[in-house]
Motif scaffolding. Structure first.
Motif, PDB file in Angstrom:
ATOM      1  N   UNK B  80       0.829  -1.207   0.000  1.00  0.00           N
ATOM      2  CA  UNK B  80       0.000   0.000   0.000  1.00  0.00           C
ATOM      3  C   UNK B  80       0.863   1.256   0.000  1.00  0.00           C
ATOM      4  N   UNK B  81       2.064   1.127   0.544  1.00  0.00           N
ATOM      5  CA  UNK B  81       2.981   2.266   0.486  1.00  0.00           C
ATOM      6  C   UNK B  81       3.506   2.447  -0.934  1.00  0.00           C
ATOM      7  N   UNK B  82       3.717   1.337  -1.630  1.00  0.00           N
ATOM      8  CA  UNK B  82       4.190   1.429  -3.022  1.00  0.00           C
ATOM      9  C   UNK B  82       3.234   2.224  -3.904  1.00  0.00           C
ATOM     10  N   UNK B  83       1.930   2.001  -3.735  1.00  0.00           N
ATOM     11  CA  UNK B  83       0.961   2.701  -4.595  1.00  0.00           C
ATOM     12  C   UNK B  83       0.558   4.044  -4.001  1.00  0.00           C
ATOM     13  N   UNK B  84       1.013   4.342  -2.785  1.00  0.00           N
ATOM     14  CA  UNK B  84       0.650   5.612  -2.160  1.00  0.00           C
ATOM     15  C   UNK B  84      -0.692   5.573  -1.463  1.00  0.00           C
ATOM     16  N   UNK B  85      -1.408   4.425  -1.525  1.00  0.00           N
ATOM     17  CA  UNK B  85      -2.732   4.401  -0.904  1.00  0.00           C
ATOM     18  C   UNK B  85      -2.655   4.269   0.621  1.00  0.00           C
ATOM     19  N   UNK B 112      -3.454  -3.945  -5.007  1.00  0.00           N
ATOM     20  CA  UNK B 112      -2.024  -4.065  -4.684  1.00  0.00           C
ATOM     21  C   UNK B 112      -1.583  -5.532  -4.684  1.00  0.00           C
ATOM     22  N   UNK B 113      -2.358  -6.376  -3.996  1.00  0.00           N
ATOM     23  CA  UNK B 113      -1.941  -7.769  -3.836  1.00  0.00           C
ATOM     24  C   UNK B 113      -1.937  -8.483  -5.184  1.00  0.00           C
ATOM     25  N   UNK B 114      -2.955  -8.235  -5.995  1.00  0.00           N
ATOM     26  CA  UNK B 114      -3.006  -8.946  -7.275  1.00  0.00           C
ATOM     27  C   UNK B 114      -1.918  -8.432  -8.222  1.00  0.00           C
ATOM     28  N   UNK B 115      -1.604  -7.147  -8.151  1.00  0.00           N
ATOM     29  CA  UNK B 115      -0.547  -6.611  -9.012  1.00  0.00           C
ATOM     30  C   UNK B 115       0.815  -7.173  -8.586  1.00  0.00           C
ATOM     31  N   UNK B 116       1.006  -7.311  -7.284  1.00  0.00           N
ATOM     32  CA  UNK B 116       2.227  -7.957  -6.768  1.00  0.00           C
ATOM     33  C   UNK B 116       2.330  -9.393  -7.293  1.00  0.00           C
ATOM     34  N   UNK B 117       1.202 -10.099  -7.293  1.00  0.00           N
ATOM     35  CA  UNK B 117       1.218 -11.480  -7.793  1.00  0.00           C
ATOM     36  C   UNK B 117       1.591 -11.514  -9.278  1.00  0.00           C
ATOM     37  N   UNK B 118       0.927 -10.653 -10.042  1.00  0.00           N
ATOM     38  CA  UNK B 118       1.104 -10.700 -11.495  1.00  0.00           C
ATOM     39  C   UNK B 118       2.497 -10.234 -11.904  1.00  0.00           C
ATOM     40  N   UNK B 119       3.057  -9.255 -11.212  1.00  0.00           N
ATOM     41  CA  UNK B 119       4.394  -8.808 -11.610  1.00  0.00           C
ATOM     42  C   UNK B 119       5.426  -9.905 -11.355  1.00  0.00           C
ATOM     43  N   UNK B 120       5.141 -10.837 -10.432  1.00  0.00           N
ATOM     44  CA  UNK B 120       6.063 -11.952 -10.211  1.00  0.00           C
ATOM     45  C   UNK B 120       5.819 -13.114 -11.172  1.00  0.00           C
ATOM     46  N   UNK B 422      -0.169  -0.482 -12.132  1.00  0.00           N
ATOM     47  CA  UNK B 422       0.964  -1.174 -12.754  1.00  0.00           C
ATOM     48  C   UNK B 422       2.191  -0.275 -12.789  1.00  0.00           C
ATOM     49  N   UNK B 423       1.983   1.011 -13.001  1.00  0.00           N
ATOM     50  CA  UNK B 423       3.102   1.938 -13.102  1.00  0.00           C
ATOM     51  C   UNK B 423       3.787   2.117 -11.753  1.00  0.00           C
ATOM     52  N   UNK B 424       2.974   2.410 -10.714  1.00  0.00           N
ATOM     53  CA  UNK B 424       3.597   2.657  -9.414  1.00  0.00           C
ATOM     54  C   UNK B 424       4.202   1.381  -8.845  1.00  0.00           C
ATOM     55  N   UNK B 425       3.700   0.218  -9.255  1.00  0.00           N
ATOM     56  CA  UNK B 425       4.248  -1.032  -8.722  1.00  0.00           C
ATOM     57  C   UNK B 425       5.194  -1.701  -9.723  1.00  0.00           C
ATOM     58  N   UNK B 426       5.436  -1.007 -10.830  1.00  0.00           N
ATOM     59  CA  UNK B 426       6.427  -1.493 -11.786  1.00  0.00           C
ATOM     60  C   UNK B 426       6.072  -2.892 -12.309  1.00  0.00           C
ATOM     61  N   UNK B 427       4.815  -3.061 -12.711  1.00  0.00           N
ATOM     62  CA  UNK B 427       4.372  -4.347 -13.260  1.00  0.00           C
ATOM     63  C   UNK B 427       4.469  -4.260 -14.785  1.00  0.00           C
ATOM     64  N   UNK B 438       4.811  -1.594 -19.543  1.00  0.00           N
ATOM     65  CA  UNK B 438       3.941  -1.559 -18.359  1.00  0.00           C
ATOM     66  C   UNK B 438       2.558  -2.101 -18.725  1.00  0.00           C
ATOM     67  N   UNK B 439       1.976  -2.835 -17.791  1.00  0.00           N
ATOM     68  CA  UNK B 439       0.658  -3.430 -18.032  1.00  0.00           C
ATOM     69  C   UNK B 439      -0.441  -2.388 -17.924  1.00  0.00           C
ATOM     70  N   UNK B 440      -1.567  -2.687 -18.554  1.00  0.00           N
ATOM     71  CA  UNK B 440      -2.760  -1.876 -18.347  1.00  0.00           C
ATOM     72  C   UNK B 440      -3.821  -2.794 -17.737  1.00  0.00           C
ATOM     73  N   UNK B 441      -4.643  -2.229 -16.851  1.00  0.00           N
ATOM     74  CA  UNK B 441      -5.495  -3.070 -16.000  1.00  0.00           C
ATOM     75  C   UNK B 441      -6.961  -2.676 -16.052  1.00  0.00           C
TER      76      UNK B 441
END
Lengths: 566, 566
Positions: B80-85, B112-120, B422-427, B438-441
């Motif tokens: 949540x800190x990564x996205x600023x929320x 946040x959690x799903x973007x973390x999953x997908x970027x991995x 995706x941008x703030x979490x570098x996905x 970068x992905x679009x969601x």
């Protein structure tokens, strides 16, 4: 499902931080991913298994007459204060404040909430018995979460609670739950055993655990080779050795033992059998005792059973061992030189140790032991109790046969709670005589997500997971060889895929543009029980290949007979 | 299910703290019980409905190609800190520390959690598009939870997230989700409308809400009477009035208005039509503006649309009105005497207000108004914007037909998010050209538990709930009259109960020893759509009674024809 439209998420490498095989395979087979310590995301391969386990549990609970409800995960603290668990529960109970600074917990269990519900909704004996269950994510803030979903912080649990006016009625529902649990584990296709269990801190009188058998299991469970008796080793009674204690044949003598701090060193350095040694463990006394420390004496080859010890009223619960400093201050010698002779504190002697003659033990002087000690002649034999774990070959406490020991993973636990919660929360109804009567309760848990890990511990080989049909992520895999080059392979594979779906078979069609080796490795890793391989070479012969994942057996069959194979 | 083995939990009294009909009926029909503010236990009658809704949502999500996963409820703060929320989200985000003092949140949503999953897990364009969903208890710490499960703190939600490399691909999945949502609400048997929605604070470009229509709905939704156009009133554009602004016909004059602080008082006390008045609202400017306050001018009979206002770059978001003190300090007059003439701050004029001639407004002097004001002649007309809510009869912004307004309850919301997360979490993944992109969601929510309440708001009468078949707690009720006195009634009822179960019909057999009136009232209250009544009087005639709960229609039919009735 087509692999190309799916998130298979398999991995070749064994993750370095996964210690046990189920955790390794759940990561490699794309079943779960770690989000943070003890928190896991269930990926499609994992969730499919979890949902199948959940559904079998639900169906058998419904069939047993239990009624499904759903309570909140977030629970107000005041109920936990009513039962006293707000103070008693350790830091595993996650507590937090809401935006209005009110205290809440993230539910690890729901005795309080369900008792609050029942005391409001149930007023008359006519509404009883009542057995309510739910299947829900629970949270326990483990100090060291490990082994993946085997010991995670957030986990899926089935918890049921029954309410009664008599112990007979409770026993009857308890028996129904016992039978339902047996049906659940049979349907899951797992080798399991219900065993007698200690009721421990939950309280209550009768309890059984259900274990999935696996060599990697954390628990030892014991069985009679000649009866139905089965128990957790925590609970299994060690009988006193048969016959009289042999008469003394040696004089007691002091021996210098400067290099023998342990039983193993003593036995190695001197001419004495381990069965003729005893060890002395010093633990804290309970608040009721007039002493602060108590000594426990066990035969040198036996292990202390901590549960049995802490169930004794004289001993503090949970069990706490004295530190070396405390031992030195009380005895004047270190932990490597302790023994029952001249010990300045009360002694409780295990039944087997009490049967020893001519035995060796520390002299309560550093670097000295006595050999040839005999009870009553050299030292008073005070309280005798069952303090040890049973060992393989011990006589069964049921009176028939000898014990053998296996390893198990606890995945279910049923309890007769009695009135512990109902009394403190004042849950009572009008009985047939029109008088207010406190309810008596049972509770019944199944670790739904833990079953998935336990099933893998029991069912795996060097290629991956060997799921029972009932809980495999897919029942059938269709693996076409070089489909993207062969129109015929593609046609047969697609036709069989459609037919499998029409037959209601849970099927994965591996339509990826991957080499056959990669596809086979993935299918074996995730453990699909039945595999159809379609290639031009076998189609030339008018057949396709069927492979059974568990047996490894392969047969070639005519295309139209493939669905008769499983 | 037999009533005698079930927890019916109906109540006669309407609970005093339940404000809306769905909340009242959910309590009375034994569907939910409050545990604490915004926390509800789902009783069997409620959970049966909830599970049916959940299952329809799951089936249609699966059919659309979305893949089910399950993420933890408890989420680590670092994402949540990564996205600023972590900073942006208000106190609705419940935050807590675990036993090791690490920060966590109880998930209100999972971008946040799903973007973390997908970027991995996703590295290549070949794995895209990917659409993942879950159905899970969420928590939002509402400041004032109310209306039962309509606005509770813990609630059941379906949330889905899709990942793409192009806007076209996102649009295509978005269209599939739109179609899946339509199928869901059709299968649920609810009258619903998808409407254009504001993307608001979530960001992104395109968004639709799905509303269950009900007079009690919190949201106003608008429709064209001559096209498919439908939108939330927050989003619906109010077109500028047709034609030129009428030319001035009056001189501007100052009028003493000591008793007119509101438009209503002005119109009542003076000879002026409300359409010839304007009101002036003073709001805070955004940080980008060089001013601190901005005035918004609307026609006297129009309502400010706060979303439209805060979407303007000059205006602070969220919208904040100036206090009376701030207004007096800036203007020298109170809020009841404001107007565009001689106003010392920038003005934004609504399109309809900009079309007024010869209109009245406050003179920015207490107790004074100007009448006969004309734009450009008496005051410069600066920025003109769409600031108001549309009203019934307004021309549709689609260009065809006029608008009508209905009330709705928002139960679904779909968004094209773009690359915000995706941008703030570098996905990012490698695209077909081998470059990192970068992905679009997209994200797609359904309020599963809220649907239950909304369905009741739409489907109820004075006797209770009138469920659509698809989500009724039971499809069929069998009500025997005086079964405990008539062996024949008991026999027929039991036989029909067994037959219904064999036919796979979800049936409640009301075998309680209650008077017929009590049983009928309960069955109507909980809203079972099809009812069979069995009594000696009709059996004498060789018939039984079938009653349709929704239509109220009753027919007598031969026993063997009863299952043809529904």
């Amino acid at each position: 499902m087509r692999s190309s439209k799916y998130l298979l998420a398999t991995q070749k490498e064994t993750p370095s931080d996964a210690e046990i095989v189920s955790h390794q395979l759940m990561l490699r087979a794309g079943m779960v991913r770690k989000l943070a310590s003890g928190l896991y995301t269930w990926l499609p391969n994992g969730l499919r298994v979890l949902s199948k386990v959940e559904q079998i549990v639900r169906e058998e609970m419904n069939a047993s007459g239990s009624i499904e409800i759903h309570m909140p995960t977030v629970q107000p603290s005041d109920l936990w204060q009513e039962t006293g668990r707000w103070d008693k529960f350790g830091p595993e109970l996650l507590r937090f404040k809401d935006r209005h600074s009110r205290d809440f917990v993230l539910g690890p269990t729901h005795e309080e909430v369900v008792t609050e519900l029942v005391r409001r909704e149930v007023n008359s004996y006519k509404q009883l018995p009542l057995n309510l269950f739910q299947i829900q994510a629970k949270f326990r803030d483990e100090v060291r979460p490990r082994f993946g979903v085997m010991r995670s912080r957030e986990f899926l649990m089935k918890d049921a609670y029954s309410f009664h006016l008599s112990d007979e009625c409770l026993q009857s529902t308890y028996d129904e739950m016992y039978a339902a649990y047996c049906r659940i584990f049979e349907r899951l296709g797992l080798e399991y055993r219900p065993v007698l269990a200690d009721t421990g801190s939950i309280g209550g009188s009768v309890s059984h655990e259900f274990h999935v058998l696996a060599e990697s299991g954390e628990d030892a469970i014991v069985f009679s080779d000649n009866s139905d008796y089965a128990a957790n080793i925590e609970k299994a009674e060690a009988l006193a050795p048969a016959g009289e204690r042999p008469a003394p044949s040696q004089e007691m003598q002091e021996v210098a033992t400067p290099n023998a701090k342990t039983i193993a060193e003593l036995v190695e350095q001197f001419d004495i059998k381990v069965e003729q040694t005893v060890k002395t463990l010093i633990v804290k006394a309970s608040e009721e005792s007039e002493h602060s420390l108590i000594a426990l004496i066990l035969r040198g080859d036996h292990e202390l059973n901590e549960i049995k010890a802490e169930n004794l009223t004289e001993i503090a619960s949970p069990l706490e061992f004295a530190s070396e400093e405390e031992i030195r201050a009380a005895v004047g010698a270190g932990p490597g030189s302790l023994g029952p002779v001249n010990l300045p504190m009360p002694v409780i002697v295990d039944r087997a140790a009490a049967h020893c003659s001519d035995f060796g033990a520390g002299a309560n002087v550093d670097d000295k032991h006595f050999f040839g000690i005999n009870w009553e002649r050299d030292v008073v034999l005070g309280e005798v109790a069952d303090l040890r774990n049973v060992v393989e070959g011990d006589p069964s406490p049921c009176g028939s046969g000898n014990l053998s020991i296996k390893r198990g993973i606890e995945v279910g636990h049923i309890f007769q709670l009695g009135d512990a919660y109902a009394k403190s929360m004042n849950a009572a109804v009008l009985n047939e005589q029109g008088k207010n009567q406190t309810l008596t309760m049972g509770c019944y848990g199944v670790g739904v997500s833990r079953i998935v890990a336990a099933a893998i511990e029991q069912n795996n080989d060097k290629y991956g997971i060997t799921w029972p049909d009932a809980i495999a992520p897919f029942k059938l895999a269709i693996v076409p060889m070089n489909m993207h080059k062969s129109h015929r392979v593609q046609e047969v594979a697609s036709k069989l895929y459609e037919e499998a779906k029409q037959r209601g078979i849970d099927v994965l069609f591996d339509d990826r543009k991957e080499r056959p080796g990669v596809m086979f490795a993935d299918i074996e890793l995730i453990g699909i029980p039945h595999v159809i391989v379609i290639g031009d070479r076998s189609l030339d012969k008018g057949v396709i290949e069927y492979k059974n994942r568990r047996s490894g057996e392969k047969v070639e069959v005519a295309v139209e007979q493939i669905f008769d194979q499983f």
